[in-house]
Motif scaffolding. Structure first.
Motif, PDB file in Angstrom:
ATOM      1  N   GLN A   9       3.668 -13.638  -1.661  1.00 45.47           N
ATOM      2  CA  GLN A   9       2.222 -13.727  -1.851  1.00 45.47           C
ATOM      3  C   GLN A   9       1.529 -14.068  -0.527  1.00 45.47           C
ATOM      4  N   ALA A  10       2.144 -14.949   0.256  1.00 45.52           N
ATOM      5  CA  ALA A  10       1.556 -15.325   1.554  1.00 45.52           C
ATOM      6  C   ALA A  10       1.465 -14.102   2.461  1.00 45.52           C
ATOM      7  N   VAL A  11       2.556 -13.331   2.524  1.00 47.46           N
ATOM      8  CA  VAL A  11       2.554 -12.138   3.382  1.00 47.46           C
ATOM      9  C   VAL A  11       1.556 -11.106   2.841  1.00 47.46           C
ATOM     10  N   GLU A  12       1.516 -10.965   1.520  1.00 50.94           N
ATOM     11  CA  GLU A  12       0.575 -10.029   0.884  1.00 50.94           C
ATOM     12  C   GLU A  12      -0.861 -10.338   1.328  1.00 50.94           C
ATOM     13  N   GLU A  13      -1.240 -11.608   1.268  1.00 50.69           N
ATOM     14  CA  GLU A  13      -2.619 -11.991   1.620  1.00 50.69           C
ATOM     15  C   GLU A  13      -2.882 -11.788   3.105  1.00 50.69           C
ATOM     16  N   LEU A  14      -1.894 -12.103   3.929  1.00 54.53           N
ATOM     17  CA  LEU A  14      -2.092 -11.928   5.374  1.00 54.53           C
ATOM     18  C   LEU A  14      -2.240 -10.443   5.720  1.00 54.53           C
ATOM     19  N   LEU A  15      -1.472  -9.588   5.026  1.00 49.57           N
ATOM     20  CA  LEU A  15      -1.589  -8.138   5.254  1.00 49.57           C
ATOM     21  C   LEU A  15      -2.981  -7.668   4.841  1.00 49.57           C
ATOM     22  N   PRO A  49       1.398  -5.085  -3.611  1.00 46.17           N
ATOM     23  CA  PRO A  49       1.319  -3.694  -3.165  1.00 46.17           C
ATOM     24  C   PRO A  49       1.306  -3.545  -1.646  1.00 46.17           C
ATOM     25  N   PHE A  50       0.701  -4.470  -0.936  1.00 46.55           N
ATOM     26  CA  PHE A  50       0.662  -4.367   0.532  1.00 46.55           C
ATOM     27  C   PHE A  50       2.061  -4.549   1.125  1.00 46.55           C
ATOM     28  N   VAL A  51       2.788  -5.524   0.604  1.00 48.85           N
ATOM     29  CA  VAL A  51       4.140  -5.773   1.113  1.00 48.85           C
ATOM     30  C   VAL A  51       4.992  -4.510   0.940  1.00 48.85           C
ATOM     31  N   PHE A  52       4.915  -3.917  -0.247  1.00 50.04           N
ATOM     32  CA  PHE A  52       5.780  -2.768  -0.535  1.00 50.04           C
ATOM     33  C   PHE A  52       5.313  -1.485   0.157  1.00 50.04           C
ATOM     34  N   SER A  53       4.009  -1.377   0.488  1.00 46.81           N
ATOM     35  CA  SER A  53       3.561  -0.126   1.109  1.00 46.81           C
ATOM     36  C   SER A  53       3.475  -0.226   2.631  1.00 46.81           C
TER      37      SER A  53
END
Ligand SMILES: [Zn+2]
Length: 483
Positions: free
Chosen positions: A162-168, A86-90
């Motif tokens: 997933q890596a980018v999601e967690e960093l966001l 959800p973070f990547v897409f938003s």
């Protein structure tokens, strides 16, 4: 006679001395085990969550077929990804071009060159009869996630996202812009990646690095190698499809003349197989690959590969006959894949053809490789019709900053693994990014067994649960510490 004897003794002494130097060097270059603790430690809970998410992606059969791809499956996959990242897409700027996706994560300084992580959403068909699990079940069992695309290359796409999601989620802001790119037609050499590259060009984007699938972390990848080795693809060989056409008078097969179209084509193919006319050479990237692999190998091979100053000439002659893979490293390869003549058993065709697939080496480009073929075609009165032809890609500077940084991250996250550059014999989307990226690295930081590697485009594809979790953490480490 006396002088001849002395000369022979001197030659023998020099040879023994050279071999002694080579043997001493082989002892000295042996890789020492790196005992430092890995910088990444995913928990079992994280690994289980990741496996579920990757499994959901595998369940969507995003098969690409030339002229017949069902894009609705790709939109279904996007919905799965939207739910799981959800973070990547938003939070990131997302652009969709006919199913191909590109995300821009704005960094602290957008004027700097960016970095791009990529992989493809599409998979090949899974029609092999010997699948032990349903290829689109995404079954998680025996410590693995099973199904088509588990390895090639939904685990790559999953891990990057997933890596980018967690960093966001952690509120991290990268120093430069970071891009995630994923195409829908890599398996059919489609124009998805070129469309994404054109988009980047239209925005004036320039990248320090684009990292795609390609190499991985393999166990006992080479003979006498004991342990793990990360093989980073630094270039890929070229690609040629060429039709060789034989024309003749045709006629009834009860009174044939000699040298009918199919006979000439057969002679052509047999002559090339027999003569092996392409040039054998240890090009700079292959030299680097063998030289850097040497310390990881057992004694006799370590001595040979670790002393290229002495054995290069010998290797140039020997490698083509060691194995098809070794041959592909040092030569343009040639393979006849399609043949067609008459459709009737008792009719001599007035025209017949074969299609040959060649993979030009870095030292004998597409044009030069075709020139070799042309000589043989002329000899047997055949015509050449080139369907596609491209030379080998550019080679990444394997002493440069980006390769060195990737190697450093690998040493930190996988201290047990050696790292080598390698020449890819197959193709990836990455070559298209040469227009916008200074370094096109073909590598996914995931461990896989030789059996898993062999299941690529075959039955029983799978990837490890723990290994996928390490891959996610690697990408995080890589993005977080990139300059
Ligand atoms: Zn792939």
């Amino acid at each position: 006679m006396k002088y001849v004897g002395i000369a022979l003794l001197v030659i023998l002494a020099v040879l023994l001395l050279l071999l002694a130097v080579a043997a001493i060097r082989a002892v000295l270059i042996k890789a020492k085990p790196n005992k430092s603790a890995p910088a990444i430690n995913p928990t079992e809970k994280e690994a289980a969550e990741y496996a579920e998410k990757l499994s959901e992606m595998i369940k969507v059969p995003t098969i690409s077929l030339r002229g017949n791809t069902d894009l609705s499956q790709f939109y279904k996959l996007h919905e799965v990804m939207k739910k799981n990242f959800p973070f990547v897409f938003s939070k990131l700027e997302c652009t969709e071009i006919e199913g191909n996706l590109i995300f821009r994560w704005q960094g602290k300084d957008s004027k700097r060159n960016g970095i791009l992580l990529m992989g493809h959403q599409d998979v090949v068909t899974a029609d092999e009869p010997n699948w032990e699990k349903d290829p689109f079940s995404g079954e998680i069992s025996d410590g693995n996630i099973h199904g088509r695309g588990a390895m090639d290359c939904k685990s790559t796409v999953f891990s990057e996202f997933q890596a980018v999601e967690e960093l966001l989620e952690e509120g991290f802001v990268p120093p430069c812009d970071v891009y995630l790119a994923t195409s829908v037609d890599e398996e059919i050499s489609g124009d998805g990646a070129p469309k994404l590259v054109n988009y980047l060009k239209s925005k004036g984007v320039h990248l320090d690095v684009a990292m795609d699938e390609g190499g991985a972390i393999l166990k006992n990848a080479l003979p006498t190698m004991a342990g793990w080795c990360a093989a980073i693809g630094i270039l890929e060989k070229g690609y040629i499809d060429v039709k060789i056409i034989a024309k003749g008078k045709g006629g009834h097969s009860s009174t044939p003349k000699s040298n009918t179209p199919l006979a000439r084509l057969s002679k052509f193919v047999a002559a090339i197989e027999k003569d092996k006319p392409f040039k054998s050479e240890i090009s700079a990237p292959v030299y680097a690959m063998l030289d850097q692999a040497a310390p990881l190998l057992g004694f006799p091979l370590r001595m040979v590969l670790g002393n290229m100053w002495l054995f290069k000439g010998l290797l140039t002659k020997v490698l083509p006959v060691v194995s098809p893979m070794c041959n592909a490293f040092v030569k343009t390869t040639f393979c006849c894949t399609i043949a067609e003549g008459s459709h009737t058993a008792n009719v001599i065709p007035s025209e017949a053809y074969v299609v040959c697939n060649l993979r030009p080496s870095p030292h004998q480009n597409a044009e030069q490789s075709l020139a070799v073929l042309k000589k043989y075609a002329d000899k047997y009165d055949l015509e050449l019709e080139v369907i596609h032809a491209r030379s080998a890609s550019n080679c990444v500077d394997f002493n440069g900053e980006e390769f060195t940084y990737l190697k450093k991250c690998l040493n930190e996250c996988y201290p047990e693994a050696g790292v080598i550059p390698y020449l890819m014999t197959g193709g990836t989307d990455c070559r298209h990014y040469e227009e916008v990226a200074d370094n096109c690295l073909r590598f996914c930081p995931i461990k896989m067994s030789n059996e898993q590697l062999a299941a690529m485009h075959a039955a029983n594809e799978s990837i490890g649960v723990t290994e996928t979790a390490h891959c996610v953490k690697f990408y995080k480490h890589y993005i977080k510490n990139h300059k």
